[in-house]
Design an enzyme around this catalytic site. Structure first.
Site, PDB file in Angstrom:
ATOM      1  N   GLU A  55      -5.105  -2.417   4.176  1.00  0.00           N
ATOM      2  CA  GLU A  55      -3.876  -2.829   3.497  1.00  0.00           C
ATOM      3  C   GLU A  55      -3.940  -4.297   3.099  1.00  0.00           C
ATOM      4  O   GLU A  55      -4.349  -5.138   3.897  1.00  0.00           O
ATOM      5  CB  GLU A  55      -2.678  -2.600   4.432  1.00  0.00           C
ATOM      6  CG  GLU A  55      -1.340  -2.884   3.788  1.00  0.00           C
ATOM      7  CD  GLU A  55      -0.181  -2.735   4.769  1.00  0.00           C
ATOM      8  OE1 GLU A  55      -0.138  -3.454   5.786  1.00  0.00           O
ATOM      9  OE2 GLU A  55       0.683  -1.880   4.518  1.00  0.00           O
ATOM     10  N   TYR A  71       1.525  -5.069  -3.744  1.00  0.00           N
ATOM     11  CA  TYR A  71       1.154  -4.353  -2.519  1.00  0.00           C
ATOM     12  C   TYR A  71       0.012  -3.392  -2.856  1.00  0.00           C
ATOM     13  O   TYR A  71       0.066  -2.696  -3.876  1.00  0.00           O
ATOM     14  CB  TYR A  71       2.342  -3.546  -1.983  1.00  0.00           C
ATOM     15  CG  TYR A  71       1.951  -2.673  -0.795  1.00  0.00           C
ATOM     16  CD1 TYR A  71       2.071  -3.145   0.499  1.00  0.00           C
ATOM     17  CD2 TYR A  71       1.409  -1.401  -0.997  1.00  0.00           C
ATOM     18  CE1 TYR A  71       1.678  -2.365   1.574  1.00  0.00           C
ATOM     19  CE2 TYR A  71       1.006  -0.619   0.080  1.00  0.00           C
ATOM     20  CZ  TYR A  71       1.144  -1.114   1.364  1.00  0.00           C
ATOM     21  OH  TYR A  71       0.737  -0.349   2.428  1.00  0.00           O
TER      22      TYR A  71
END
Ligand code: GDP
Ligand code: MN
Length: 399
Positions: free
Chosen positions: A200, A109
Site C-alpha cells: 500500500e 491512494y
C-alpha cells in the site's frame, strides 16, 4: 509478516518505485548527522511502528530547519504513540525514518492485494490519497477504483491505463501518465517476486515539479512464503509482535491471540474453529485460536499449554483433542508435564476423544492435578464456561 515503512521503501527503491531520500535513525545524534548530510529544504521525521494513522497522532514531524531535526527525533524516540490502529495501549517508538520532504501537489491512494473472491491480485486506487481507504469506501465508494490483474498473463499496460483514466490523470497531470503506468508495473513485480499479500502506498504523491513519489509504504509479506526469502528475517521486528505469538511461532504452533477469556488448545484448524464456536454458543469468548497440529506431540502440547497459562486474560483453559494421528495418552503426558512446571490456578477442562482416549483420561484423572476430564464436546464447553463465568462481548449481547 509486516515490515516498517523504511524497509518497505527500500523494497520500493529496489523495484524502481521512486521514494524520498531517507534513512533509518535510532538516536538524536544519528539524526543530527544524517540531516546535515541530507541538506534538504524540508525534513520529515517519521515514527516507525507497525501501524498507520501516525500523521494524525503526531508521529510525523516536518521542519525546514536542519538544526531542529535532532530535537524532533528526541521528542519521538521512546515515546508511546497511540494511533487509531495501535489500540489504546499504543506502541513505543524505537526507530525513525528521517527523509527529505516533498512538495505535495496531489495525494493519491494506491494498493495491490489479493482479492479473496476472484483469487487475483487487484489494484485499488483513489484520488482521495492520505485518507483511510476504508473511510473513502464508506463515504464515497465511487472514488475507489479496482483493477484486477490476471496472474496468468501478469500486469498489462491496459491495466495501468484503466486506472490512470479512471483517476482522471490525463486531465489532471498528463506528463506523469507514463511514469504512473510504469510504477504500477513495478509494484506488481515487487508484489509477485516478494510474495506480498499487501502493498500500500498512501499517499502516492504528485509533487509540484510533477514527479510521482511514494511518500508512505506498507508491505505485508505472506508468512507461508517466508522460507523462500531468508533475507526477510533481518527485517522482522520482534518488538512489533505479540510475545506469545513469537513463542508460538518458535514452537511451530498456529496461534492467534483474541480478546476473550477461555484459552483453547486444539489439534487441527477445523476443530479449533468449531471449538471457538462452541465456546461462544455456551456463552463465553475464546482468548485465542491455537492449533497444535494434527500430529501434535507431547512437546508441542506442553509448549501450547505454557503459552495459554502466560496470557493474563485467560481465566480458564479448554483443551480439545481428537486422537486421529495423535494418540490421546501422549497428549495427556504433555498436559501433565507442562502442568507440573507451572502453578495452575485456573480451571482446566480436557476433552479427549479418539485413539487411546480412555487411557489419556485415566492418566489425567490419576495425575493429582486439578483437571476436569470430559468426552463430549458440548458437555466440556458448558463445563469450562460454568467454571469461568459467562462473558459475552457487549456487541454480541445486544444483537
Ligand atoms: P500515516 O499517517 O501513518 O499514514 O503516515 P504518512 O506517511 O502517510 O504521513 C501522514 C501525512 O504526513 C501524509 O499524508 C502527508 O500529508 C504528511 N507528509 C508526510 N511526508 C510528507 C512530506 O514529505 N511533505 C509534506 N508536505 N507532507 C508530508
Ligand atoms: Mn499513510
Amino acid at each position: 509478516m509486516n515490515i516498517h515503512e523504511f524497509q518497505a521503501k527500500q523494497l520500493f527503491a529496489q523495484f524502481g518505485i521512486p521514494v524520498p531520500i531517507g534513512k533509518e535513525i535510532r538516536t538524536p545524534r544519528a539524526a543530527e548527522k544524517w540531516a546535515a548530510k541530507l541538506n534538504a529544504s524540508v525534513y520529515v521525521v517519521k515514527a516507525q511502528i507497525h501501524a498507520g494513522g501516525r500523521g494524525k497522532a503526531g508521529g510525523v514531524k516536518l521542519t525546514k530547519n536542519c538544526a531542529e531535526v535532532p530535537a524532533l527525533a528526541k521528542e519521538l524516540l521512546g515515546r508511546n504513540l497511540v494511533t487509531h490502529q495501535t489500540g489504546p495501549k499504543g506502541r513505543k517508538v524505537r526507530r525513525l525514518l528521517v527523509e527529505e520532504g516533498a512538495g505535495i501537489a496531489r495525494e493519491l491512494y494506491l494498493s495491490l492485494l489479493v482479492d479473496r473472491d476472484s483469487g487475483w491480485p487487484v489494484f485499488i486506487a483513489s484520488t482521495e490519497g492520505g485518507m483511510e481507504i476504508e473511510e473513502v469506501a464508506a463515504k464515497a465508494p465511487e472514488k475507489v477504483l479496482k483493477e484486477p490483474v490476471d496472474p496468468a498473463v501478469g500486469y498489462q499496460g491496459y491495466n495501468g491505463r484503466n486506472l490512470a483514466y479512471g483517476l482522471g490523470l490525463p486531465a489532471l497531470e498528463p506528463s506523469i501518465l507514463g511514469s504512473f503506468i510504469a510504477l504500477l508495473g513495478n509494484l506488481y513485480r515487487l508484489f509477485m517476486e516478494k510474495n506480498a499479500s499487501l502493498v500500500e502506498i498512501n499517499p502516492l504523491v504528485i509533487t509540484h515539479d510533477k514527479k510521482l513519489i511514494a511518500l508512505d509504504g506498507k508491505v505485508s509479506l505472506d508468512d507461508n512464503a517466508l522460507f523462500k526469502h531468508p533475507d526477510f528475517q533481518a527485517m522482522r521486528d520482534l518488538h512489533e509482535e505479540d510475545p506469545l505469538e513469537i513463542e508460538a511461532t518458535n514452537n511451530n504452533l498456529n496461534y492467534v491471540k483474541l480478546d476473550g477469556n477461555i484459552g483453547c488448545m486444539v489439534n487441527g484448524a477445523g476443530l479449533a474453529m468449531a471449538t471457538m464456536d462452541v465456546i461462544k454458543l455456551a456463552g463465553s469468548e475464546p482468548a485465542n485460536f491455537l492449533d497444535v497440529g494434527g500430529g501434535a506431540t507431547k512437546e508441542t502440547v506442553a509448549a501450547g499449554f505454557r503459552i495459554l497459562l502466560k496470557d493474563r486474560n485467560v481465566k480458564g483453559i479448554f483443551i480439545n483433542i481428537f486422537g486421529g494421528i495423535v494418540r490421546c495418552e501422549r497428549i495427556a503426558h504433555g498436559v501433565i508435564e507442562a502442568a507440573k512446571e507451572v502453578d495452575i490456578r485456573i480451571p482446566v477442562v480436557v476433552r479427549l476423544q479418539g485413539t487411546n482416549a480412555d487411557e489419556g483420561r485415566k492418566l489425567l484423572q490419576e495425575s493429582g492435578l486439578k483437571i476436569e476430564v470430559a468426552t463430549d464436546l458440548w458437555e466440556a464447553a458448558q463445563k469450562i464456561v460454568a467454571l469461568t463465568g459467562k462473558r459475552r462481548k457487549k456487541a454480541d449481547a445486544a444483537s
